[in-house]
Design a protein around this motif. Sequence first.
Motif: not given
Length: 178
Positions: A48-49, A154-155, A113
């Motif tokens: 992730t960012e 994603a991610p 997640t």
Amino acid sequence: MNAARRLFFLLALAAHLLAGCSTTAIENRREGPPSDSWSGRMALNLATEPPQAFFATFELKGTADAGELSLTSPLGNVVAEMRWAPGDARLRNGQTTHQADSVEALSREATGTALPIQALFDWLKGVGTTAGGWQPDLSQLGQGRLRARREVPAPVAELKLILDVPSETVGPKTIIPQ
């Protein structure tokens, strides 16, 4: 000089006895019945960012249908306890308890997640089940290591497990030297 010989003999005898005890304990542990319980260390990395990383010790018990997963931080604090049975999945972190439709939904809440908890039981038994985009790498399962990667959805996520005590219940019937 005579006292020194006696001391040396007693130390040698004690070392021999202790070595014999530890060998017996390892052999007895391996001869026990197969278990549906695993523990070890877990690392989960999310692309992730900014990137996220989750590290914990874990204890997994039960089956894909009914079981529990406990996650403990490297400092020894219980981060999350998940319990599931048909029609019931609960997550406890701290004083808060959450209920969800699936254990995967609970794992998303605990780690960021959805982890393939049900497939994890197959992976630990050496079965390369795919689930939710996760692809397991079981090539080092005989050495007590398991990796899985998910590209989609994603991610991108990578899960790594290192088992505390590899045994013949892990993966194909491989005996691990201690």
